[in-house]
Design an enzyme around this catalytic site. Structure first.
Site: not given
Length: 202
Positions: A125, A162
């Site tokens: 990701s 993230k």
């Protein structure tokens, strides 16, 4: 790194040092095996790699008997950075805060960072930020973040790597992968901020 592992490294280092002093050249890998009671040359190679990473020896992989002991005056000051479990850079997984090993880094790399640790990245990701599956992420332990920081965030005891954005009435944890949606939460706990990546090429 276990105490036994450290002891074995010390045995190998001391044997190399004594052989160079006595004979003027370093021992072969098989001679090291015999001296420290190991049967596998690959095990010795792994210990030599760790000693080299820690700055105790230098080798030329293209030649035999090229181990060079680096004296303390030549060595940079090193710090052992703990590798703590595995986090995800895809689907969140349960955070595991146990120390798996230690990774040596020069103090110069750390500068004035107070508390640091490493976590292994799992997933894709964050690929658009150059963070790949299997990378070791170097994390500074912090409890707050600025918009745009890449953070390790805990959401209901699950850790994820993230990019952080605090917006009007929620927090957005944004993947760096155009094929993956953001994670939107009311709140999350920040446990660290990304300050570096280590990647080993085969």
């Amino acid at each position: 790194m276990t105490e036994r592992s450290n002891n074995r490294q010390s045995q190998i280092y001391n044997f190399i040092k004594s052989q160079i002093k006595q004979k003027g050249y370093p021992p072969s890998v098989r001679e090291i095996c015999t001296a420290v009671g190991l049967k596998s040359t690959s095990t010795v190679h792994s210990y030599l790699e760790k000693l080299e990473r820690r700055g105790f020896i230098k080798r030329d992989a293209t030649k035999s008997r090229t181990i060079e002991v680096i004296e303390k005056s030549q060595k940079k000051e090193m710090i052992e950075v703990p590798i703590i479990g595995t986090i995800t850079a895809g689907m969140p997984i349960i955070a595991v805060e146990n120390i798996e090993d230690y990774f040596p880094l020069p103090m110069d790399y750390i500068k004035n960072k107070r508390e640091i640790f490493m976590l292994r990245v799992k997933g894709e990701s964050m690929v658009d930020a150059g963070i790949l599956d299997g990378d070791l992420s170097l994390i500074e332990k912090v409890h707050s973040a600025e918009n745009g920081d890449i953070v390790v965030a805990l959401i209901e005891n699950e850790a994820t790597l993230k990019r952080f954005f605090k917006e009007e009435n929620h927090i957005r944890l944004q993947p760096e992968n155009k094929n993956m949606p953001p994670i939107i939460v009311d709140d999350c706990k920040i446990i660290g901020r990304l300050i570096g990546i280590y990647r080993q090429y085969e």
